[in-house]
Design an enzyme around this catalytic site. Structure first.
Site, PDB file in Angstrom:
ATOM      1  N   LYS A   2      12.153 -26.079 -18.431  1.00 18.98           N
ATOM      2  CA  LYS A   2      12.761 -26.490 -17.162  1.00 18.98           C
ATOM      3  C   LYS A   2      13.761 -27.608 -17.422  1.00 18.98           C
ATOM      4  CE  LYS A   2      10.099 -23.800 -14.737  1.00 18.98           C
ATOM      5  NZ  LYS A   2      10.599 -22.586 -14.150  1.00 18.98           N
ATOM      6  N   HIS A 139      10.759 -10.544 -13.491  1.00 18.38           N
ATOM      7  CA  HIS A 139      10.354 -11.944 -13.417  1.00 18.38           C
ATOM      8  C   HIS A 139       8.977 -12.056 -12.786  1.00 18.38           C
ATOM      9  CE1 HIS A 139      10.259 -16.090 -11.913  1.00 18.38           C
ATOM     10  NE2 HIS A 139      11.021 -16.344 -12.957  1.00 18.38           N
TER      11      HIS A 139
END
Length: 161
Positions: A2, A139
């Site tokens: 991230k 995803h």
């Protein structure tokens, strides 16, 4: 990994550290759609020399102009589409988002995008637009995505049950 929760310089220290440990080609970064175009371009410019696996969700998933502008400047792979839900959403991404069929990845989540029937239509549309189904990576942590990726010979699946 991230990114975007810290400054660009702090994030680059983190990204470079991990890249040095595992190699840039094994590292994908995810901005979770948080950047506007200036930030996305700045991150792209800073990360380009690292040859990362992909730069995921740099901006709002429906900001096709941001994606188009970034793809014109960023030489690495972009991954996006996890927040798109229909064949038409995916078609608009391919038409207007600057996605490059030989480089980029599309991550529609089959469990959230109306299931297998809609996903089959997405695959058909991709192939009609000159894309390989191998550029699709479902995803999400749903086992449905893993089964679809294996059964339909897609490019992979994010699976974290």
């Amino acid at each position: 990994m991230k990114i975007g929760g810290a400054s660009l310089s702090e994030d680059m220290k983190r990204i470079e550290t991990v890249s040095n440990l595992i190699g840039g080609a094994n590292l994908a970064v995810d901005a979770n759609g948080r950047f506007r175009l200036p930030e996305a371009l700045a991150y792209g410019k800073a990360m380009a020399p690292l040859n990362l696996f992909w730069f995921e969700e740099p901006g709002d998933p429906l900001d096709f102009q941001l994606n188009l502008d970034l793809s014109a400047e960023y030489p690495g792979a972009i991954a996006t589409g996890e927040n798109l839900f229909s064949v038409q959403d995916a078609k608009n991404l391919l038409r207007h988002g600057g996605m490059r069929p030989e480089l980029d990845w599309v991550q529609l989540d089959p469990a959230l995008s109306y299931g297998l029937t809609e996903y089959l239509e997405v695959i058909e549309m991709f192939e009609q637009m000159g894309w390989s189904r191998r550029r699709l990576i479902p995803h999400g942590g749903h086992q449905l995505g893993l089964a679809i990726a294996a059964g339909l010979q897609l490019g992979g699946s994010e699976s974290y049950p």
